[in-house]
Design a protein around this motif. Structure first.
Motif, PDB file in Angstrom:
ATOM      1  N   SER A 100       0.810  -1.218   0.000  1.00 19.33           N
ATOM      2  CA  SER A 100       0.000   0.000   0.000  1.00 19.33           C
ATOM      3  C   SER A 100       0.843   1.268   0.000  1.00 19.33           C
ATOM      4  O   SER A 100       0.382   2.313  -0.471  1.00 19.33           O
ATOM      5  N   LEU A 125      -7.824  -7.093  -2.579  1.00 20.19           N
ATOM      6  CA  LEU A 125      -6.814  -7.176  -1.530  1.00 20.19           C
ATOM      7  C   LEU A 125      -6.137  -8.535  -1.624  1.00 20.19           C
ATOM      8  O   LEU A 125      -6.776  -9.522  -2.018  1.00 20.19           O
ATOM      9  N   TRP A 257      -0.612  -3.723   3.645  1.00 21.54           N
ATOM     10  CA  TRP A 257      -1.266  -4.771   2.865  1.00 21.54           C
ATOM     11  C   TRP A 257      -0.684  -4.821   1.457  1.00 21.54           C
ATOM     12  O   TRP A 257      -0.104  -3.852   0.970  1.00 21.54           O
ATOM     13  N   GLY A 259      -1.983  -5.390  -2.386  1.00 21.53           N
ATOM     14  CA  GLY A 259      -3.189  -5.352  -3.185  1.00 21.53           C
ATOM     15  C   GLY A 259      -2.889  -5.645  -4.641  1.00 21.53           C
ATOM     16  O   GLY A 259      -1.749  -5.491  -5.104  1.00 21.53           O
ATOM     17  N   LEU A 306     -11.371  -2.893  -1.735  1.00 21.66           N
ATOM     18  CA  LEU A 306      -9.983  -2.438  -1.821  1.00 21.66           C
ATOM     19  C   LEU A 306      -9.929  -0.943  -2.100  1.00 21.66           C
ATOM     20  O   LEU A 306      -9.085  -0.228  -1.537  1.00 21.66           O
TER      21      LEU A 306
END
Length: 330
Positions: A100, A125, A257, A259, A306
């Protein structure tokens, strides 16, 4: 008018599970599946993003595309991968996996960033993960806690360095804030991803490194390095013995995270097809278990979910970065 290709896609999405395979993977006609697709990673092979992309790609091969490869485009702390995606056809044959930081932090830490959030389309995600602070043979064996490391850096200001996977990234920022809180001038060294940084950490060229905890697990078990703290809101199930920064008295709680994204010009139909295929792959039990080996909580989502996460993170980091004055050159 519904074309044969569109009818096949709609039918595959609506069919019930066949033989234990997710509905999104119901066999489509050959003309509905591209011959080749790729997952772009802005970091070198061997890291956590690369590992997740390869396992997911294996599960999507033959369902989303006849052939699917991981295409590593390291450089500029993950920016090269995003630029490569931006300049790719928006037909679903080029996906991107990225942390991210490149989308929620870089827009506010790089004054001349060459992409915007409009250049990417959220798809799903991939996984949640924590960052940790590790030390290797570049510090004495007596450095066993964060307090030990900070004392050692105070006593050895010329060696008060730490690395991260990229300038302006989340682990870079955590390192800057820790230095501010502890009143130590910690000098940051940016790497082209975690893999080259880990090589220097294990070789003793740098004393400490902030990065995804999954990149430490294999080496930590062998005693080659020691993880002193993690930046998450709670202890990681993968490193339960390691305290959080909050436990140690530092008001820092951040997680990150991975993605998956398509080029910003992708159509809703293209996004939906990619999202369905990614969710099906990420929900496979073997993918979930594989992620644990790399400190990843595999967690798929819809494209809309997301997009909401990205917006919330960007709004949060915009304010914090403005408040602290953090930049990629910090």
């Amino acid at each position: 008018m519904i074309t044969r290709r569109r009818f096949t896609q709609l039918s595959a999405a609506l069919l019930p599970t066949l033989g234990g395979a997710p509905a999104a993977w119901a066999q489509a006609s050959k003309d509905a599946m591209p011959d080749m697709a790729r997952i772009i990673s802005g970091f070198p092979a061997g890291g956590t993003a690369d590992a997740l992309a390869r396992r997911v790609g294996d599960r999507m091969r033959g369902h989303y595309a006849a052939s699917l490869v991981v295409d590593n485009k390291p450089g500029a702390g993950g920016q090269i991968g995003i630029l490569n995606l931006r300049d790719s056809p928006a037909d679903g044959t080029s996906l991107l996996i990225t942390p991210s930081s490149m989308l929620s932090i870089y827009p506010y830490t790089y004054p001349k960033l060459r992409y915007t959030l409009d250049d990417v389309a959220p798809v799903s995600l991939g996984a949640m993960f924590d960052h940790g602070l590790a030390v290797g043979p570049g510090v004495p064996d007596s450095v066993r806690t964060l307090a030990d490391l900070l004392d050692w850096m105070r006593a050895n200001p010329g060696s008060a360095n730490y690395g991260s996977p990229g300038a302006g990234s989340m682990p870079h920022m955590v390192g800057v804030l820790l230095g501010q809180f502890s009143k130590i001038d910690m000098r940051h060294i940016a790497y082209r991803g975690t893999v080259p940084g880990m090589q220097d950490l294990l070789g003793g060229q740098i004393p400490a490194f902030w990065g995804p905890i999954g990149d430490y697990l294999q080496h930590g078990k062998g005693g080659k390095l020691r993880v002193l703290a993690i930046a998450g809101s709670k202890r990681s199930p993968f490193l339960q013995q390691v305290p959080t920064l909050t436990e140690l008295g530092y008001l820092l709680k951040v997680s990150e995270w991975y993605g998956f994204f398509l080029p910003g010009k992708a159509t809703p139909e293209t996004i939906k097809r990619a999202s369905d295929a990614l969710q099906a792959a990420l929900n496979q039990p073997e993918v979930v278990e594989y992620g644990k080996q790399y400190g990843l909580e595999v967690k798929p989502s819809t494209a809309a979910q997301l997009a909401q996460m990205l917006k919330a993170d960007a709004d949060q980091w915009r304010g914090l970065i403005k408040q602290t004055g953090f930049t990629a050159e910090s």
